[in-house]
Design an enzyme around this catalytic site. Structure first.
Site, PDB file in Angstrom:
ATOM      1  N   LYS A   1      -7.795  -1.451  11.060  1.00  0.00           N
ATOM      2  CA  LYS A   1      -7.153  -1.850   9.788  1.00  0.00           C
ATOM      3  C   LYS A   1      -5.921  -0.979   9.557  1.00  0.00           C
ATOM      4  CE  LYS A   1      -6.414  -1.774   5.173  1.00  0.00           C
ATOM      5  NZ  LYS A   1      -5.496  -0.874   4.473  1.00  0.00           N
TER       6      LYS A   1
ATOM      7  N   GLU B   1       0.841  -1.208   0.000  1.00  0.00           N
ATOM      8  CA  GLU B   1       0.000   0.000   0.000  1.00  0.00           C
ATOM      9  C   GLU B   1       0.874   1.254   0.000  1.00  0.00           C
ATOM     10  OE1 GLU B   1      -3.370  -0.189   2.686  1.00  0.00           O
ATOM     11  OE2 GLU B   1      -3.514   1.998   2.713  1.00  0.00           O
TER      12      GLU B   1
ATOM     13  N   HIS C   1      -2.602  10.337   0.677  1.00  0.00           N
ATOM     14  CA  HIS C   1      -2.725   9.000   0.110  1.00  0.00           C
ATOM     15  C   HIS C   1      -2.603   9.048  -1.414  1.00  0.00           C
ATOM     16  CE1 HIS C   1      -3.916   4.816   0.106  1.00  0.00           C
ATOM     17  NE2 HIS C   1      -4.747   5.102  -0.894  1.00  0.00           N
TER      18      HIS C   1
ATOM     19  N   ASP D   1       4.049 -14.868  11.466  1.00  0.00           N
ATOM     20  CA  ASP D   1       2.800 -15.345  10.867  1.00  0.00           C
ATOM     21  C   ASP D   1       1.727 -14.254  11.018  1.00  0.00           C
ATOM     22  OD1 ASP D   1       0.349 -16.544  10.426  1.00  0.00           O
ATOM     23  OD2 ASP D   1       0.852 -18.406  11.440  1.00  0.00           O
TER      24      ASP D   1
HETATM   25  C1  MEV Z   1      -6.054   2.881   4.948  1.00  0.00           C
HETATM   26  O1  MEV Z   1      -5.307   1.760   4.566  1.00  0.00           O
HETATM   27  C2  MEV Z   1      -6.123   2.993   6.451  1.00  0.00           C
HETATM   28  C3  MEV Z   1      -7.030   4.098   6.982  1.00  0.00           C
HETATM   29  O2  MEV Z   1      -8.335   3.960   6.447  1.00  0.00           O
HETATM   30  C4  MEV Z   1      -7.053   3.953   8.486  1.00  0.00           C
HETATM   31  C5  MEV Z   1      -8.044   4.845   9.206  1.00  0.00           C
HETATM   32  O3  MEV Z   1      -9.079   5.220   8.615  1.00  0.00           O
HETATM   33  O4  MEV Z   1      -7.794   5.123  10.385  1.00  0.00           O
HETATM   34  C6  MEV Z   1      -6.517   5.448   6.581  1.00  0.00           C
END
Ligand code: MEV
Length: 437
Positions: free
Chosen positions: A279, A85, A392, A295
């Site tokens: 995530k 990513e 991003h 792992d």
């Molecule tokens: C993207 O991979 C992760 C985010 O969505 C985490 C978040 O929203 O805190 C930017």
């Protein structure tokens, strides 16, 4: 042509590729090249990869990046990360630098217990089974001695073994629940071998236990396996500083902290947000777990179960402001190893561990927890200020340019151009088309 085959694993690697290509890509001249272009020219290295799993036909590369400038418990680290990513390593590096100037990260391991269970079905009287277990316990511990000897030398081993009655949850269900300390090993093989030894002793001893009148009521072992739920293999990482040090452009430190703490509180109570929030934490955690040959599926399963321990899925990180001090922390279960598994086998894993000054398992737990906290800090900081897309999409710009086949000259013109304007697929495509006209 049949799309199934028997004896596939016995074919040579080239024959396997031939079968894949003729079965799934009969009209493609490209498929074989795509598969083979990822082979290493170093035959020894390729053989190592071939033998990691069954039916290897090629390698699947992930970028291996590094995030420098992490200060953890006063020691500087450059953290290796394997991830595809675009913005993750950049975000980690930015957060590391930010906290380097504000005292760095503090981390501590809270506990290192791991769990394994022998799941049993038993139809006789509960008292008889508990008396049986009292007699069995010294024997199962004795018979695992050959397995535990080395682990005990390193300060680990079996911490406790008990029988639990689970019949109120499932008819006739009992379990032997054991706790382990596996020191610097992740310990899956050690734990599973001990559990299978427990099970074998149990099966044998059941046959001569007086209160089990006949075979029909011998306890039956259903399975013996470690648990990836490790709420007592826990690490905490934290950052803190005066709120004035958190001013962001025209947003005061106090305003920034209010927004930040609010965002965390939302993730503590709202599962839809908590999953995305966590995530983002796993972006950091998984990348280091992968780079250090651990792992990541086990880590993912254990972390998300821990996030649900209250009965609702919640944020793994927390934040408060107390007396003008902003405090932000994570508590996360991480069963990691720095010996065994891939750690002495995979050249990049060895390199990663060396870059981290050959940590023991507890130090690696601290480093990985910090990577998760840093990643979350970077994400929340963007979310409550500029929004996530700005940074991003900037990082994603190169992927979009590559997707449209931009050459080096086109990239050198368009990358600076998009520094100050919004990056989107259509904007990049339009700019490229204009240049090409
Ligand atoms: C993207 O991979 C992760 C985010 O969505 C985490 C978040 O929203 O805190 C930017």
């Amino acid at each position: 042509m049949s799309k199934t085959i028997s004896g596939f694993s016995k074919l040579s690697k080239n024959k396997k590729i031939d079968w894949i290509v003729s079965t799934y890509f009969p009209d493609s001249n490209e498929a074989k090249n795509i598969i083979k272009q990822y082979w290493s020219s170093d035959e020894k290295l390729q053989k190592l990869h071939d033998e990691f799993i069954e039916n290897t036909i090629t390698n699947y590369y992930l970028p291996f990046g590094v995030a420098p400038n992490f200060l953890i418990n006063g020691h500087p680290y450059t953290i290796p990360m394997a991830i595809e990513e675009s913005s993750v390593v950049a975000a980690a590096s930015k957060a590391a630098k930010f906290w380097l100037e504000r005292g760095g990260f503090k981390a501590e391991v809270i506990s290192t217990k791991k769990i394994g269970q022998v799941h049993i079905i038993y139809r006789g009287s509960s008292e008889a089974l508990f008396s049986f277990f009292e007699e069995l316990k010294p024997k199962i511990l004795d018979e695992t001695k050959p397995l535990t000897k080395n682990m005990e030398k390193r300060g680990g081993g079996i911490l406790s073994v008990k029988l639990i009655d689970k019949t109120s949850e499932l008819e006739n269900y009992y379990q032997i629940h054991a706790e382990f300390d596996t020191r610097d090993a992740m310990g899956a093989n050690f734990i599973n071998s001990c559990l299978e030894s427990f099970a074998n002793t149990l099966r044998r001893e059941a046959k001569t236990f007086k209160q089990f009148e006949d075979e029909t009521i011998y306890p039956k072992v259903v399975m013996s396996i470690l648990s990836n739920y490790v709420p007592e293999c826990l690490v905490r990482a934290e950052v803190s500083c005066n709120i004035d040090l958190l001013q962001e452009g025209d947003i005061s430190g106090q305003e920034f902290c209010e927004r930040f703490v609010q965002a965390i509180k939302i993730a503590e109570v709202e599962p839809y947000r908590a999953v995305t929030h966590n995530k983002g934490i796993m972006n950091g955690i998984d990348a280091v777990v992968l780079a250090t040959g651990n792992d990541f599926r086990a880590i993912e399963a254990g972390v998300h179960a821990y996030a649900s321990k209250s009965g609702q899925y919640r944020s793994l990180t927390h934040a408060i402001v107390d007396n003008n001090i902003f405090k932000f922390w994570i508590e996360v279960p991480l069963a990691l190893g720095t010996i065994g598994g891939l750690t002495s086998l995979h050249p990049l894993v060895k390199l990663s561990l060396e870059m981290l000054h050959r940590p023991n398992a507890e130090e690696l737990m601290e480093i990985v927890a910090v990577a998760g906290l840093a990643q979350n800090f970077a994400a929340i900081k963007s979310l409550v200020t500029t929004g996530i897309q700005k940074g991003h999409m900037k990082m994603h710009l190169m992927n979009i340019l590559n997707q449209f086949g931009a050459n080096e000259e086109e990239k050198s013109i368009l990358i600076p151009k998009f520094q100050d304007i919004h990056v989107s697929h259509s904007a990049v495509s339009e700019a490229l088309n204009k240049m090409r006209e």
